[in-house]
Each structure stands twice: as structure tokens, then as C-alpha cells.
Design a protein around this motif. Sequence first.
Motif, PDB file in Angstrom:
ATOM      1  N   ARG A   1      13.987 -10.007   1.402  1.00 58.31           N
ATOM      2  CA  ARG A   1      13.482  -8.680   1.028  1.00 58.31           C
ATOM      3  C   ARG A   1      11.991  -8.713   0.705  1.00 58.31           C
ATOM      4  N   LYS A   2      11.537  -9.776   0.068  1.00 60.00           N
ATOM      5  CA  LYS A   2      10.104  -9.891  -0.228  1.00 60.00           C
ATOM      6  C   LYS A   2       9.289  -9.882   1.064  1.00 60.00           C
ATOM      7  N   LYS A   3       9.767 -10.644   2.044  1.00 60.04           N
ATOM      8  CA  LYS A   3       9.065 -10.686   3.328  1.00 60.04           C
ATOM      9  C   LYS A   3       9.141  -9.329   4.022  1.00 60.04           C
ATOM     10  N   TRP A   4      10.305  -8.686   3.936  1.00 66.79           N
ATOM     11  CA  TRP A   4      10.476  -7.364   4.543  1.00 66.79           C
ATOM     12  C   TRP A   4       9.479  -6.364   3.940  1.00 66.79           C
ATOM     13  N   ASN A   5       9.397  -6.340   2.619  1.00 68.65           N
ATOM     14  CA  ASN A   5       8.496  -5.393   1.954  1.00 68.65           C
ATOM     15  C   ASN A   5       7.034  -5.643   2.341  1.00 68.65           C
ATOM     16  N   GLN A   6       6.645  -6.914   2.395  1.00 66.66           N
ATOM     17  CA  GLN A   6       5.258  -7.230   2.733  1.00 66.66           C
ATOM     18  C   GLN A   6       4.943  -6.845   4.175  1.00 66.66           C
ATOM     19  N   ARG A   7       5.878  -7.122   5.071  1.00 67.66           N
ATOM     20  CA  ARG A   7       5.651  -6.781   6.476  1.00 67.66           C
ATOM     21  C   ARG A   7       5.596  -5.269   6.678  1.00 67.66           C
ATOM     22  N   CYS A   8       6.470  -4.539   5.966  1.00 62.94           N
ATOM     23  CA  CYS A   8       6.436  -3.074   6.064  1.00 62.94           C
ATOM     24  C   CYS A   8       5.121  -2.527   5.509  1.00 62.94           C
ATOM     25  N   LYS A   9       4.608  -3.189   4.495  1.00 58.61           N
ATOM     26  CA  LYS A   9       3.317  -2.774   3.945  1.00 58.61           C
ATOM     27  C   LYS A   9       2.209  -2.994   4.970  1.00 58.61           C
ATOM     28  N   ASN A  10       2.290  -4.120   5.699  1.00 62.73           N
ATOM     29  CA  ASN A  10       1.290  -4.409   6.728  1.00 62.73           C
ATOM     30  C   ASN A  10       1.316  -3.381   7.853  1.00 62.73           C
ATOM     31  N   THR A  11       2.528  -2.923   8.211  1.00 60.16           N
ATOM     32  CA  THR A  11       2.667  -2.001   9.346  1.00 60.16           C
ATOM     33  C   THR A  11       2.604  -0.537   8.921  1.00 60.16           C
ATOM     34  N   LYS A  12       2.215  -0.296   7.671  1.00 63.27           N
ATOM     35  CA  LYS A  12       2.155   1.078   7.143  1.00 63.27           C
ATOM     36  C   LYS A  12       3.524   1.758   7.173  1.00 63.27           C
ATOM     37  N   GLY A  13       4.554   0.956   6.942  1.00 65.96           N
ATOM     38  CA  GLY A  13       5.898   1.517   6.827  1.00 65.96           C
ATOM     39  C   GLY A  13       6.725   1.479   8.089  1.00 65.96           C
TER      40      GLY A  13
END
Length: 548
Positions: free
Chosen positions: A485-497
Motif C-alpha cells: 500500500r505504501k508503494k501504491w500510494n507513492q506511485r499514485c501520487k507520482n501519476t497525479k492519481g
Amino acid sequence: MTSFNRSTSRRLRKLTQIPSVWEGDRRPLSSPTQHSDSETKGECILWVDGTQGIVRGMDVVPPESGPEAIVRTLMRAIENPHSPAKPARPQRIVVRDREIQFYLRGVLQDLDIAIDYSSELPLIDELFRGFAEILDSQVPELPPQYAKALREKALAIWQAAPWELLEEQQILSIEINKWDVGTLYASMMGMLGMEYGVLLYRSEDSLKHFRATILREDKSQGHLEEAFLKQDCLFLTFEHVDETDEEEEFEDLAKLPLSEIEPTFGNIHPLEGLRSVLYDEEALIVYVALESLNRFIRDHRCHLGSDSFPTLSRRYRISLPDSCDEQTKSVAITVSSMPELAAELEEMAGYEDEEDKEEIESEPTPMFRSLRDDLIPEDSFLSLGVVSWEMLEYLRQGVNYHPAGEIQPVGDGLPVILIQTSRPKAKTVIENIEKAGGLKAICFNPGADPFGGDRYDLGLLQTQNGELFLFGEFLDDDPVHVEARKKWNQRCKNTKGYCGLIIAKGLTGAARGNPQLRDMMALFETRSLSPKDLGIGTLQLMPQLQFE
């Protein structure tokens, strides 16, 4: 007329015949003083040994059962009697019903048992008098004079369906100021399509305390049970008329006709616990609360159905039931919305956590009808991962592709949920998402089991028509999932959601758990929503209340 098999007759004749007179009868399990609205409990069949003064057999059967039922109970009284009696057959049987007498004469003709008639059965008469006294001493679930009116008001609430408009934290105050009750605080259950009902808290503190307890991180099962029983509220819930104790596949009550919906009332208090009985004053309180609530929903449906929870208030004069012996025949009730309390409860649920603030902002999502779990097959392989930007280009060209917008290639790739199943099931999943208008969002939302003490991270898919589908349940403290989940949240932050859902085949083949590009059948690009964006709060596993 049905008779025993010859082998059965021979077996019974081998039993010792004792010099006893048995009494047998079949009577309704009700008391003459019980109200006509009381539920039929069936009929009781009794076989007693009048000589020894003991009960040899007893059974409760539906009223429509035929005369065979009394013979079945007699068979048990002969071969498998209640302790301390031993298997035996009597010399004589006495009944008080001529039809039963003639029926038994035909059935038992090979067993050398005399079947006689008597207008009185002293031992059985005494037993049934005792049963009647017990029934008379039982308190009905609802006061008989208010039962019909209360059920009518409850079914009116069912038809009004306030849970389609209000979430459980969107509280309505119902000011009564009678019967030692000031204001009730109504919370609706049912927006998730699981448990339907209305909780009427007697105090704002009780409501807040319970919600704070079930959201507590370090709660245990014992503390949760204690918190549940410390609530101070009246309640109305709904269940299926034919509901049994056996576990069955989940069925949304909202899909059933009104004739199959049964309202259930009760009370929870710290010093009384849970009881499924309403006494006279409580019944009147619930009556006026439901009627005023129903009118409020009717008058403000368009406002309550909006995206915001507006400030509303309306005063009503509620007539009491005709059977009420109160000197005052009506009560003035004020119903008001409580947006400030709703905001406080939302904040309590963790909508303002720092992690939520880091999530991307998104447009408000439409209100969903229910939480469903019938989209993703149960045996699917599920993983949270990432698809590199290079691989993503190949994937877009080779599968059923549903774009969501222009995604900037930032970070190591597009965060994706991968669901692998069999080819036929994968095709069905894809078709169902397409029929729902496509995929609108992916969300991880908190969930809790108040009695088991577990907290979950629930993976949800939201389709364009507003439906929410469960695709995964993860324990909140699972270290593997926490890291994913930590990786998921960071990646979603990188892609603007932006994120994606991949549907793959090959679950039963060599590619199980590691699907290759050729196994991937569809890519749905979409947006990631935070729990705050979704706006449904912590999903609670509600207990199924079973009453005697």
C-alpha cells in the motif's frame, strides 16, 4: 389409512407391555388470554404415563400437520422415551379426541393396545395449565395495543428508504420532550445494502462514544462487545420474513417485495443490555419518532439527496394511536438535521488523516446503492503492482484498452491492480464493467469488525454507474500488504492519481500468479480515490441480532 410396516409391528410387539394407562393429546401452544396478534407457535403433542406420572414423549408441530404426527410422537414414547422411562408399550391409551381415537385404533390394531376415549385427561390437563401460565407471564415483543400501528410505521420507513439519502454519520435530531425523553438522535443503516434500520440514540454522548470505540486502533473483542452493550438507544431493523439461522448466500433485502420484509424492534441500554421487547412508553416513543422521521424525509427528500448535508428543521404534530390511553392525543415533534455533528463524526472516522491529505483531490463521487462482492470471482489471484511505462505501451496496443486521460510517465510506472482468473470468468468481469459504463475509480477504504476486533483495508472498484464492488480484503496489520500500500500510494501520487486495473486469464495454467503479456485481456485506466474522496467512512461489519 397408513399403517406400520409388518417388520415395525413385529419389532414393537417384542417390547415389554407394561400395565400402564397412557394419556395422549394434541393442543395449541397458546393461552386463551393471549392477544390475537400473537404469533402462532405451533401445537404440542404430549404422551404421558398416567400410572407412573411421567412424560414419555413430547413434540411441537405446525398446526397443519396431519394425524400422523401424533403417531410419530407415540413411537418415540414407546421406543425412545424421555428419561427415566424405559422402552415399553402400554396396555391402554386414553385420548379426548374421537378422531384421534379412531385413527389410533386403525394404526395400532396389531399391537394389542386398547384405545379409549375420555373427555378429561387429568395429567395432561394439569401440564397444559402450567404451559398456559408460562405463556401468560411472557412479555410480548411489542405492546399488543400498539403492535399493528408500529409495524405500519416501520414499513412506511422501509418504503421511504432514508438510507438512500443519508449516511450513518448524517444524524437527524428528533425532539420529543415527553415520556422522560428529550431528544433522540437518529442514525440510518442501509446505504451499503447490508443491514437496514434506524438507531434512535437517547443521547449524543452515547452515539459519539460508540463510534469512537469501534474506530479505536487498539480495540479488542471484549472492549467492542462492551461498547456495543453500552449504547443507549432504541432500534428498528429489518430482516427477511423467512430468515433462518442457517448461513445462506447474502441477499440484499432491498430487492425483496414488501410482503417479505419483517421489522424488528428493540432496546439497548448499559444496565439492561440488549432486549427485543418494547414496553408501552418505549413503543409510543418509537411510534412518534418513526412517523415524524417519515414526514421529514417526505418533505425534504430533494434536499437530503444533494451532495451536501444541509441545515433543515421542521415541526410536526403527531397523533398518538387510537388505542393509546394518554390524556394528550397528540405530540409536537421537531426534526432537524445536524450537519455540524456529521462533520465531527466524519473527522472522528479519520477523514482528515495526514495520509488522506497527501492523496490527490478528485471530483465528488456519486452516491452508490450498495457494496457488492459479485464482480470478481472468489478464486481469483490478486496483486498490487506496477507496469513499466514501456510495457504499458505494448499493453495498450494488445488488449481491450479503456483509457482515462493523458497520463504523464513519472516514476517507475503505472500502479495497477492485477486480477487473474480463468478466461471465461475474465471475459465476464470485463463485460460487466463495460455494461456498468466502465471503471470510474479504485479505492482502498477502512473496514472494521466490531466484535472480532479486526481492522481491514478493503479494496473497492467503483464503476461509472456508481456501484461499488469489493475486490479484496486485507488485514490492516499485514506487513506485506502495508508495504504494498505504501508503494501504491507513492506511485499514485507520482501519476497525479492515475492507476489501472488489469484483467488476466491463465489462473489454472503455468502462468498462475505470474501472467505474461499474452495472458492479459483488458486494461482499465482510472483514478485512485482516497477514503475522504469516497466519503463512506469506515465500513462496519454489523452483527446479526438473533432473538429468542
